[in-house]
Design an enzyme around this catalytic site. Structure first.
Site, PDB file in Angstrom:
ATOM      1  N   HIS A  89       0.628  -0.806  -0.116  1.00 54.60           N
ATOM      2  CA  HIS A  89       0.117   0.798   0.245  1.00 54.60           C
ATOM      3  C   HIS A  89       0.801   1.519  -0.180  1.00 54.60           C
ATOM      4  O   HIS A  89       0.180   2.490  -0.602  1.00 54.60           O
ATOM      5  CB  HIS A  89      -1.167   0.001   1.588  1.00 54.60           C
ATOM      6  CG  HIS A  89      -2.054  -1.019   0.997  1.00 54.60           C
ATOM      7  ND1 HIS A  89      -2.310  -1.681   2.261  1.00 54.60           N
ATOM      8  CD2 HIS A  89      -3.075  -1.506  -0.337  1.00 54.60           C
ATOM      9  CE1 HIS A  89      -3.477  -3.025   1.858  1.00 54.60           C
ATOM     10  NE2 HIS A  89      -3.549  -1.925   0.519  1.00 54.60           N
ATOM     11  N   ASP A 113      -9.625  -2.821   0.343  1.00 54.51           N
ATOM     12  CA  ASP A 113      -8.990  -3.195   2.244  1.00 54.51           C
ATOM     13  C   ASP A 113      -9.221  -1.714   2.845  1.00 54.51           C
ATOM     14  O   ASP A 113      -8.534  -1.634   3.614  1.00 54.51           O
ATOM     15  CB  ASP A 113      -8.870  -4.750   2.062  1.00 54.51           C
ATOM     16  CG  ASP A 113      -6.854  -3.820   1.230  1.00 54.51           C
ATOM     17  OD1 ASP A 113      -6.931  -2.155   1.114  1.00 54.51           O
ATOM     18  OD2 ASP A 113      -6.642  -5.005   0.582  1.00 54.51           O
ATOM     19  N   ASP A 183      -5.783  -0.601  -8.291  1.00 53.75           N
ATOM     20  CA  ASP A 183      -5.176  -1.359  -7.094  1.00 53.75           C
ATOM     21  C   ASP A 183      -6.329  -2.744  -7.130  1.00 53.75           C
ATOM     22  O   ASP A 183      -7.271  -3.527  -6.287  1.00 53.75           O
ATOM     23  CB  ASP A 183      -5.844  -0.823  -5.403  1.00 53.75           C
ATOM     24  CG  ASP A 183      -5.466  -2.101  -4.652  1.00 53.75           C
ATOM     25  OD1 ASP A 183      -4.592  -2.546  -4.919  1.00 53.75           O
ATOM     26  OD2 ASP A 183      -5.581  -1.394  -3.203  1.00 53.75           O
ATOM     27  N   SER A 184      -6.526  -3.111  -8.436  1.00 53.40           N
ATOM     28  CA  SER A 184      -7.022  -4.475  -8.938  1.00 53.40           C
ATOM     29  C   SER A 184      -6.566  -5.981  -8.476  1.00 53.40           C
ATOM     30  O   SER A 184      -5.545  -5.880  -8.375  1.00 53.40           O
ATOM     31  CB  SER A 184      -6.723  -4.025 -10.675  1.00 53.40           C
ATOM     32  OG  SER A 184      -4.929  -4.879 -10.938  1.00 53.40           O
ATOM     33  N   ASP A 186      -5.750  -9.878  -9.588  1.00 50.01           N
ATOM     34  CA  ASP A 186      -4.922 -10.441 -10.823  1.00 50.01           C
ATOM     35  C   ASP A 186      -5.970 -10.424 -11.842  1.00 50.01           C
ATOM     36  O   ASP A 186      -7.340 -10.283 -11.845  1.00 50.01           O
ATOM     37  CB  ASP A 186      -4.907 -11.900 -10.294  1.00 50.01           C
ATOM     38  CG  ASP A 186      -3.177 -11.355  -9.708  1.00 50.01           C
ATOM     39  OD1 ASP A 186      -2.329 -12.013 -10.184  1.00 50.01           O
ATOM     40  OD2 ASP A 186      -3.383 -12.198  -8.258  1.00 50.01           O
TER      41      ASP A 186
END
Length: 309
Positions: A89, A113, A183-184, A186
């Site tokens: 992050h 998250d 922020d994907s 896979d």
């Protein structure tokens, strides 16, 4: 679970492979198995299963592990862990934010998250943060089961949540952003569309002048095609396209690649002293990121550099 208990389960897997049977559904009691890569498995011991629910979008699980603390998986692919999440992050957020130096608006695609959001809200000059998450349940259970990751960031008054498909959002939105952080997951299931050329083109259209986009691009040692594809598209779209790396212990197979695309060639060339001043001016407290690590992260091992066209 003892070695004697583990052996029979492993023997079942070996037997299934030898006969050509599907071993994907073979469970190993007390263990979580990641089967993301062909011929390669990662296993984590489940001390306590805290959450297990299949939504219309994906299967979400949270469990406790003696090494990594609380672990979040989506469709049995590791997403983040309590012990090492700060690495991912911090590098996803601070590299583009400090390189830009004057971001007022930030778009986060994915990141349910709340870890990237936690780092972005530390920037006082940012006036608007939009997060687009396809599955609202990910955010709700993260608040409950992984509150240490978001650390209250969801309550920031500058934050706006849009529950929608990220690809559709960038295709239909009109506003632009100084920094876009993808922020994907896979490229499996719902995450596939977030690696398409159309998606990247639409992201570029959402970038303000001088803006920068960063993308989660997997572990090049085991997922080379993922980085090659993204960089091939970025080559068409951006004057400056590359990736930088971070070593996240929970991601099996080596260093993680984070894609980088911008038309402002000065952003990657920001001097170390300038990064230090910006870092200190924001009074940032980090555990992995430093201005020195920022600069060094763009120095790529040759096997990764060779994947960038």
């Amino acid at each position: 679970m003892t070695d004697k208990e583990l052996d029979p389960a492993l023997q079942k897997i070996v037997a299934a492979q030898a006969t050509g049977e599907d071993e994907e559904d073979i469970e190993i009691p007390g263990w979580w198995v990641e089967r993301l890569h062909a011929g390669y498995r990662q296993m984590l011991k489940i001390d306590k299963l805290l959450y297990d629910s299949k939504t219309k979008e994906q299967r979400i699980r949270v469990f406790e592990n003696p090494t990594f603390g609380r672990v979040l998986t989506l469709d049995d692919i590791l997403q983040t862990t309590e012990r090492d999440e700060f690495i991912y992050h911090e590098m996803m957020a601070h590299v583009p934010m400090l390189a830009h130096g004057a971001a007022h608006s930030v778009l986060i695609i994915g990141g349910g998250d709340g870890g990237v959001l936690r780092e972005v809200v530390k920037y006082r000059a940012v006036g608007r943060i939009v997060q687009v998450e396809i599955d609202a349940e990910v955010i709700e259970f993260s608040k409950t089961y992984l509150p240490m990751i978001s650390d209250g960031a969801f309550d920031d008054p500058r934050y706006e949540l849009v529950v929608a498909d990220g690809a559709r959002y960038v295709a239909e939105a009109e506003e632009t952003f100084d920094v876009i952080i993808v922020d994907s997951t896979d490229p499996v299931g719902p995450g596939v569309v977030l690696f398409s050329e159309e998606f990247y083109r639409n992201c570029k259209a959402r970038l303000a002048e001088g803006g920068v986009i960063v993308t989660q691009n997997g572990v090049p040692f085991t997922q080379a095609d993922e980085l090659v594809h993204t960089m091939s598209v970025f080559r068409k779209l951006f004057v400056d396209h590359t990736c930088y790396t971070a070593c996240v212990p929970g991601y099996a197979g080596g260093a993680l690649a984070i894609g980088w695309g911008t038309n402002d060639t000065e952003l990657r060339a920001v001097p170390l002293e300038v990064l230090k001043r910006r870092y200190e001016a924001e009074k940032l407290k980090t555990r992995y990121y430093t201005p020195e690590v920022h600069k060094a992260a763009f120095a790529l091992p040759k096997y990764i550099k060779d994947l960038i066209p």
